[in-house]
Scaffold this motif. Structure first.
Motif, PDB file in Angstrom:
ATOM      1  N   ALA A 179       2.605 -17.345  30.571  1.00  0.00           N
ATOM      2  CA  ALA A 179       3.306 -18.799  30.256  1.00  0.00           C
ATOM      3  C   ALA A 179       3.230 -19.168  28.850  1.00  0.00           C
ATOM      4  N   GLU A 180       1.967 -18.722  28.266  1.00  0.00           N
ATOM      5  CA  GLU A 180       1.751 -19.418  26.920  1.00  0.00           C
ATOM      6  C   GLU A 180       2.660 -18.514  25.963  1.00  0.00           C
ATOM      7  N   PRO A 181       3.292 -19.129  25.170  1.00  0.00           N
ATOM      8  CA  PRO A 181       4.227 -18.356  24.224  1.00  0.00           C
ATOM      9  C   PRO A 181       3.713 -17.555  23.015  1.00  0.00           C
ATOM     10  N   ASP A 182       2.656 -18.099  22.559  1.00  0.00           N
ATOM     11  CA  ASP A 182       2.285 -17.776  21.391  1.00  0.00           C
ATOM     12  C   ASP A 182       0.998 -16.557  21.188  1.00  0.00           C
ATOM     13  N   GLY A 183       0.421 -16.679  22.232  1.00  0.00           N
ATOM     14  CA  GLY A 183      -0.816 -15.669  22.405  1.00  0.00           C
ATOM     15  C   GLY A 183      -0.612 -14.301  22.376  1.00  0.00           C
ATOM     16  N   ALA A 184      -1.750 -13.451  22.100  1.00  0.00           N
ATOM     17  CA  ALA A 184      -1.200 -11.864  22.351  1.00  0.00           C
ATOM     18  C   ALA A 184      -1.756 -11.718  23.836  1.00  0.00           C
ATOM     19  N   GLY A 185      -2.348 -12.315  24.440  1.00  0.00           N
ATOM     20  CA  GLY A 185      -2.436 -11.986  25.968  1.00  0.00           C
ATOM     21  C   GLY A 185      -0.993 -12.145  26.458  1.00  0.00           C
ATOM     22  N   GLY A 186      -0.310 -13.175  26.425  1.00  0.00           N
ATOM     23  CA  GLY A 186       0.990 -13.303  27.200  1.00  0.00           C
ATOM     24  C   GLY A 186       1.974 -12.381  26.672  1.00  0.00           C
ATOM     25  N   ARG A 187       1.919 -11.930  25.341  1.00  0.00           N
ATOM     26  CA  ARG A 187       2.716 -11.042  24.592  1.00  0.00           C
ATOM     27  C   ARG A 187       2.503  -9.690  25.190  1.00  0.00           C
ATOM     28  N   VAL A 188       1.399  -9.479  25.423  1.00  0.00           N
ATOM     29  CA  VAL A 188       1.104  -7.904  26.099  1.00  0.00           C
ATOM     30  C   VAL A 188       1.720  -7.853  27.376  1.00  0.00           C
ATOM     31  N   LEU A 189       1.419  -8.962  28.216  1.00  0.00           N
ATOM     32  CA  LEU A 189       2.034  -8.936  29.549  1.00  0.00           C
ATOM     33  C   LEU A 189       3.590  -8.788  29.740  1.00  0.00           C
ATOM     34  N   ARG A 190       4.320  -9.666  28.837  1.00  0.00           N
ATOM     35  CA  ARG A 190       5.636  -9.793  28.714  1.00  0.00           C
ATOM     36  C   ARG A 190       6.243  -8.514  28.309  1.00  0.00           C
ATOM     37  N   GLU A 191       5.450  -7.699  27.356  1.00  0.00           N
ATOM     38  CA  GLU A 191       6.017  -6.274  26.843  1.00  0.00           C
ATOM     39  C   GLU A 191       5.805  -5.518  27.957  1.00  0.00           C
ATOM     40  N   LEU A 192       4.901  -5.710  28.636  1.00  0.00           N
ATOM     41  CA  LEU A 192       4.883  -4.690  29.650  1.00  0.00           C
ATOM     42  C   LEU A 192       5.634  -4.867  30.959  1.00  0.00           C
TER      43      LEU A 192
END
Length: 247
Positions: A179-192
């Motif tokens: 749910a956190e919009p800016d971090g790399a962890g959330g970005r990786v999950l959303r991209e996957l």
């Protein structure tokens, strides 16, 4: 009980808005709304205060998660592994990519089952994070959480409270990261392919299935754990179909 500040003989008020159906049910049950809300808010304030003290504090202590008493042992272990990963990679702060790494490295939590249910291999997620190999680094080691990780941990507590849980587990940490919009962890999950909405549904379905299995078998075994994992996929699929029908 903690003393309550009174202004001119009247305690301060906070409006609580409820859906009509729930409001009617509360009235019919004659519940002590004020007392219930006070207790829930007291617990929520304690959680938020503990998290903020941790994320704003110095991580160079024997146990930087000691204040997070409402976190499960697995969730606290995941945070410690995140701190270790950040330091091993020479990062100046702990980020959401390290939180996600710690969550996966813990190895035996509900969040990993959620990832598999959503057809995400935890090993693939770990590789996609592409963290630097642990090694000797001359620069300062991470001694605090970064802004994205701090925000994700606060969201983690919010997700747990929204589900009505009196604890914070790895499944809530997964929700906070995605749910956190800016971090790399959330970005990786959303991209996957994992977004916050689908993750919440999967967590709700998992916990519902777990509660059902617990009722049938008070002493869960490995067979029960396997049955839970197998049961999640069709439950989530049914929720998806219902949402599509409702448009």
């Amino acid at each position: 009980m903690t003393p309550t500040r009174v202004i001119n003989g009247v305690m301060p008020k906070i409006n609580v808005y409820l859906p009509e159906e729930l409001a009617e049910a509360v009235k019919a049950a004659e519940l002590p709304v004020s007392a219930i809300c006070q207790r829930a808010l007291e617990q929520s304030v304690k959680r938020a205060t503990a998290i903020r003290a941790t994320v704003l504090g110095d991580l160079d202590t024997d146990d930087p998660t000691a204040g997070l008493t409402h976190f499960t042992e697995r969730a606290r272990t995941a945070l410690k592994l995140a701190i270790t990963a950040a330091r091993g990679a020479g990062a100046t702060t702990v980020g959401t990519e390290h939180l996600l790494h710690g969550l996966i490295s813990e190895g035996s939590n509900l969040a990993l089952r959620i990832l598999r249910t959503e057809e995400l291999d935890p090993a693939l997620v770990q590789r996609t994070l592409d963290l630097p190999e642990p090694g000797a680094h001359d620069g300062p080691q991470a001694s605090r959480f970064g802004a994205d990780a701090a925000n994700a941990l606060e969201l983690t507590a919010v997700e747990a409270m929204a589900l009505g849980h009196n604890y914070v587990g790895c499944e809530h940490l997964l929700l906070g990261i995605v749910a956190e919009p800016d971090g790399a962890g959330g970005r990786v999950l959303r991209e996957l392919g994992l977004d916050a909405r689908s993750a919440r549904k999967a967590v709700a379905a998992a916990l519902s299935g777990y509660a059902h299995l617990r009722a049938q078998a008070p002493d869960p075994t490995a067979a029960v754990s396997a049955a839970l994992t197998a049961a999640l996929a069709p439950v989530v699929a049914r929720i998806e179909r219902l949402e599509q029908r409702l448009g």
